[in-house]
Design a protein around this motif. Structure first.
Motif, PDB file in Angstrom:
ATOM      1  N   GLY A  27       0.809  -1.221   0.000  1.00 50.22           N
ATOM      2  CA  GLY A  27       0.000   0.000   0.000  1.00 50.22           C
ATOM      3  C   GLY A  27       0.838   1.265   0.000  1.00 50.22           C
ATOM      4  N   ASP A  28       0.247   2.328  -0.515  1.00 52.13           N
ATOM      5  CA  ASP A  28       0.968   3.601  -0.639  1.00 52.13           C
ATOM      6  C   ASP A  28       1.306   4.206   0.714  1.00 52.13           C
ATOM      7  N   SER A  29       0.379   4.136   1.645  1.00 51.65           N
ATOM      8  CA  SER A  29       0.602   4.743   2.953  1.00 51.65           C
ATOM      9  C   SER A  29       1.775   4.082   3.678  1.00 51.65           C
ATOM     10  N   THR A  30       1.821   2.746   3.663  1.00 52.60           N
ATOM     11  CA  THR A  30       2.904   2.020   4.316  1.00 52.60           C
ATOM     12  C   THR A  30       4.228   2.247   3.593  1.00 52.60           C
ATOM     13  N   ALA A  31       4.185   2.277   2.269  1.00 50.43           N
ATOM     14  CA  ALA A  31       5.401   2.518   1.484  1.00 50.43           C
ATOM     15  C   ALA A  31       6.001   3.876   1.833  1.00 50.43           C
ATOM     16  N   ARG A  32       5.159   4.894   1.931  1.00 52.81           N
ATOM     17  CA  ARG A  32       5.665   6.227   2.287  1.00 52.81           C
ATOM     18  C   ARG A  32       6.227   6.229   3.708  1.00 52.81           C
ATOM     19  N   LYS A  33       5.597   5.487   4.581  1.00 49.76           N
ATOM     20  CA  LYS A  33       6.070   5.394   5.967  1.00 49.76           C
ATOM     21  C   LYS A  33       7.464   4.757   6.016  1.00 49.76           C
ATOM     22  N   LEU A  34       7.656   3.716   5.234  1.00 47.91           N
ATOM     23  CA  LEU A  34       8.959   3.042   5.179  1.00 47.91           C
ATOM     24  C   LEU A  34      10.036   3.968   4.628  1.00 47.91           C
ATOM     25  N   ILE A  35       9.689   4.714   3.575  1.00 46.68           N
ATOM     26  CA  ILE A  35      10.662   5.622   2.956  1.00 46.68           C
ATOM     27  C   ILE A  35      11.054   6.734   3.920  1.00 46.68           C
ATOM     28  N   ARG A  36      10.084   7.273   4.620  1.00 48.33           N
ATOM     29  CA  ARG A  36      10.392   8.340   5.583  1.00 48.33           C
ATOM     30  C   ARG A  36      11.291   7.815   6.703  1.00 48.33           C
ATOM     31  N   HIS A  37      11.049   6.582   7.129  1.00 48.49           N
ATOM     32  CA  HIS A  37      11.851   5.997   8.207  1.00 48.49           C
ATOM     33  C   HIS A  37      13.281   5.694   7.751  1.00 48.49           C
ATOM     34  N   CYS A  38      13.411   5.152   6.556  1.00 49.82           N
ATOM     35  CA  CYS A  38      14.728   4.705   6.084  1.00 49.82           C
ATOM     36  C   CYS A  38      15.483   5.795   5.325  1.00 49.82           C
ATOM     37  N   VAL A  88       6.826  11.037 -14.404  1.00 54.97           N
ATOM     38  CA  VAL A  88       6.592  10.406 -13.104  1.00 54.97           C
ATOM     39  C   VAL A  88       6.755  11.455 -12.000  1.00 54.97           C
ATOM     40  N   ALA A  89       5.752  11.579 -11.164  1.00 56.20           N
ATOM     41  CA  ALA A  89       5.823  12.471 -10.002  1.00 56.20           C
ATOM     42  C   ALA A  89       5.920  11.607  -8.745  1.00 56.20           C
ATOM     43  N   TYR A  90       7.000  11.780  -8.001  1.00 58.50           N
ATOM     44  CA  TYR A  90       7.268  11.051  -6.760  1.00 58.50           C
ATOM     45  C   TYR A  90       6.712  11.874  -5.604  1.00 58.50           C
ATOM     46  N   PHE A  91       6.166  11.228  -4.588  1.00 54.53           N
ATOM     47  CA  PHE A  91       5.464  11.955  -3.532  1.00 54.53           C
ATOM     48  C   PHE A  91       6.349  12.962  -2.802  1.00 54.53           C
ATOM     49  N   ARG A  92       7.667  12.838  -2.950  1.00 50.95           N
ATOM     50  CA  ARG A  92       8.591  13.777  -2.317  1.00 50.95           C
ATOM     51  C   ARG A  92       9.024  14.908  -3.260  1.00 50.95           C
ATOM     52  N   ASP A  93       8.640  14.802  -4.524  1.00 48.59           N
ATOM     53  CA  ASP A  93       9.094  15.773  -5.522  1.00 48.59           C
ATOM     54  C   ASP A  93       8.270  17.054  -5.497  1.00 48.59           C
ATOM     55  N   GLN A  94       8.881  18.122  -6.000  1.00 50.95           N
ATOM     56  CA  GLN A  94       8.208  19.417  -6.057  1.00 50.95           C
ATOM     57  C   GLN A  94       7.038  19.405  -7.039  1.00 50.95           C
ATOM     58  N   ASP A  95       7.147  18.601  -8.108  1.00 48.54           N
ATOM     59  CA  ASP A  95       6.081  18.593  -9.118  1.00 48.54           C
ATOM     60  C   ASP A  95       4.924  17.666  -8.767  1.00 48.54           C
ATOM     61  N   LEU A 141       2.160   6.696  -4.165  1.00 52.90           N
ATOM     62  CA  LEU A 141       3.609   6.842  -4.019  1.00 52.90           C
ATOM     63  C   LEU A 141       4.189   7.472  -5.269  1.00 52.90           C
ATOM     64  N   LEU A 142       3.750   6.992  -6.420  1.00 56.04           N
ATOM     65  CA  LEU A 142       4.173   7.499  -7.721  1.00 56.04           C
ATOM     66  C   LEU A 142       2.938   7.810  -8.551  1.00 56.04           C
ATOM     67  N   LEU A 143       2.999   8.904  -9.278  1.00 61.26           N
ATOM     68  CA  LEU A 143       1.910   9.299 -10.157  1.00 61.26           C
ATOM     69  C   LEU A 143       2.472   9.428 -11.570  1.00 61.26           C
ATOM     70  N   PHE A 144       1.941   8.642 -12.496  1.00 63.12           N
ATOM     71  CA  PHE A 144       2.416   8.660 -13.878  1.00 63.12           C
ATOM     72  C   PHE A 144       1.529   9.605 -14.690  1.00 63.12           C
ATOM     73  N   TYR A 145       2.155  10.346 -15.604  1.00 60.12           N
ATOM     74  CA  TYR A 145       1.358  11.308 -16.367  1.00 60.12           C
ATOM     75  C   TYR A 145       1.858  11.467 -17.796  1.00 60.12           C
ATOM     76  N   ARG A 146       0.956  11.981 -18.616  1.00 62.15           N
ATOM     77  CA  ARG A 146       1.246  12.253 -20.020  1.00 62.15           C
ATOM     78  C   ARG A 146       0.510  13.515 -20.428  1.00 62.15           C
ATOM     79  N   GLY A 147       1.129  14.352 -21.249  1.00 64.43           N
ATOM     80  CA  GLY A 147       0.495  15.566 -21.716  1.00 64.43           C
ATOM     81  C   GLY A 147       1.272  16.799 -21.313  1.00 64.43           C
ATOM     82  N   ASN A 148       0.558  17.910 -21.163  1.00 65.75           N
ATOM     83  CA  ASN A 148       1.160  19.195 -20.780  1.00 65.75           C
ATOM     84  C   ASN A 148       0.463  19.712 -19.531  1.00 65.75           C
TER      85      ASN A 148
END
Length: 366
Positions: free
Chosen positions: A19-30, A81-88, A101-108
């Motif tokens: 899950g996204d919530s747990t994945a973000r929790k792991l990344i913040r911890h590590c 690709v927008a990562y939850f820690r990225d500015q975009d 956790l990751l958001l994939f996009y196409r376009g402008n």
């Protein structure tokens, strides 16, 4: 976001039941996605809600192999690709507990300093619902919002086509990877949307198309925006799920009221009755509740002697000239417009500096 971090973030996405919530929790911890895979088991076990099964799943090499293949697809097809820690990464989505956790996009897509509004509803949109949707977006156009929806039949595609028509950005949130499109009949609208907007998804190219994906997709529609509008809905439907999610994120929810006997007004009327949505009868309602400021350059424009008026504006201007000031409902009644139509015209007149709103939903000529 560098490629190694993207690779390991993809690998985390691939771990089942994480899950996204747990994945973000792991990344913040590590400290990083890569560090999660290098962290000792005993240290991860100290984290609440992780558990032995999830940690054991992390050790499988299949996740990194799958991530490598998906990364090839991303690079080959120019997927953003927008990562939850990225500015975009979309700002409001960062505050959702289950944001991807990751958001994939196409376009402008450019969401910086933009007002985002989600518009959803039944796939079986009525003529009245379509007319209201188009009038609403026409009324909001001077404020330049981004229109978010699900690119589905009915309300979704009506809203997104209206956004393109009025030169607004529009974002379609998809329930599948960016290697396909659903429904196929809407492929003809893709170019127009990508030219000034685009598509978001958190699904991989390898994810199987499943109707349950729509429910997962709906959290992105609700999470991206400061408000969600339900145009029409039956007693049950995906748009009501989106409204519930928006409420859970402490966002504003609006619903368009309808006649009690209309099937596709039942969901909206229930939202209003249970106080889970504001009544929406015009663009002006939205502007008022959200406390949006009208563009300063437009507000400063003073009424000119020979200002160009649209036919609808001429009728309302003549009525106000005779009355001095009047309530919205009386303006609509005497000018023979639906209330939402009158409110939309009044908003445009206000933007032109022709009228000003007064307390009690009164309006007068400047």
């Amino acid at each position: 976001m560098n490629l190694p971090e993207l690779l390991y973030a993809l690998a985390l996405q691939h771990v089942p039941n994480l899950g996204d919530s747990t994945a973000r929790k792991l990344i913040r911890h590590c400290g990083s996605a890569e560090a999660v895979f290098r962290e000792k088991k005993q240290n991860l076990l100290k984290l609440n809600g992780i558990g032995k099964t999830r940690i054991a799943n992390l050790q499988h090499t299949a996740h990194l192999k799958a991530a490598e293949e998906e990364l090839k697809f991303i690079e080959k097809n120019g997927i953003g690709v927008a990562y939850f820690r990225d500015q975009d990464y979309p700002e409001k989505l960062k505050h959702c507990f289950d944001g991807p956790l990751l958001l994939f996009y196409r376009g402008n897509i450019n969401l910086q300093k933009k007002k985002l509004i989600s518009i959803v509803g039944t796939r079986n949109i009525t003529g009245h619902g379509a007319a209201f949707c188009e009038e609403l977006i026409a009324g909001l156009a001077p404020l330049d919002p981004v229109i978010v929806s699900g690119f589905a039949y009915g309300v979704d595609i009506t809203a997104q086509r209206a956004a393109v028509k009025h030169g607004l950005q529009t974002v379609g949130c998809l329930a599948h990877g960016l290697n396909q499109i659903y429904p196929k009949a809407h492929r003809k609208y893709m170019a127009g949307i990508e030219e000034n907007g685009g598509f978001f998804t958190d699904f991989w190219s390898t994810d199987k198309f499943d109707r349950n994906n729509f429910l997962k997709r709906n959290r992105i529609i609700a999470g991206l925006s400061e408000a969600t509008i339900v145009i029409e809905s039956a007693e049950k439907g995906g748009s009501l799920v989106t409204a519930d999610l928006a409420n859970s994120y402490n966002r504003e929810v609006f619903a368009v009221p309808g006649r009690p006997g209309d099937i596709y007004s039942k969901g909206c009327n229930d939202l209003i009755k249970s106080q889970n949505a504001h009544v929406l009868t015009s663009a002006a309602d939205l502007v008022y509740i959200l406390n949006w400021e009208l563009p300063s350059t437009e507000r400063a424009v003073q009424k000119q002697l020979f200002v160009s008026l649209e036919p609808e504006e001429e009728i309302i201007a003549e009525y106000l000239q005779n009355m001095g000031k009047a309530e919205l409902d009386l303006i609509a009644l005497n000018c023979k417009y639906p209330t939402f139509k009158a409110a939309s015209v009044l908003l445009n007149m206000e933007l032109k500096g022709l009228i000003r709103p007064l307390p009690g939903k009164l309006f007068e000529l400047v």
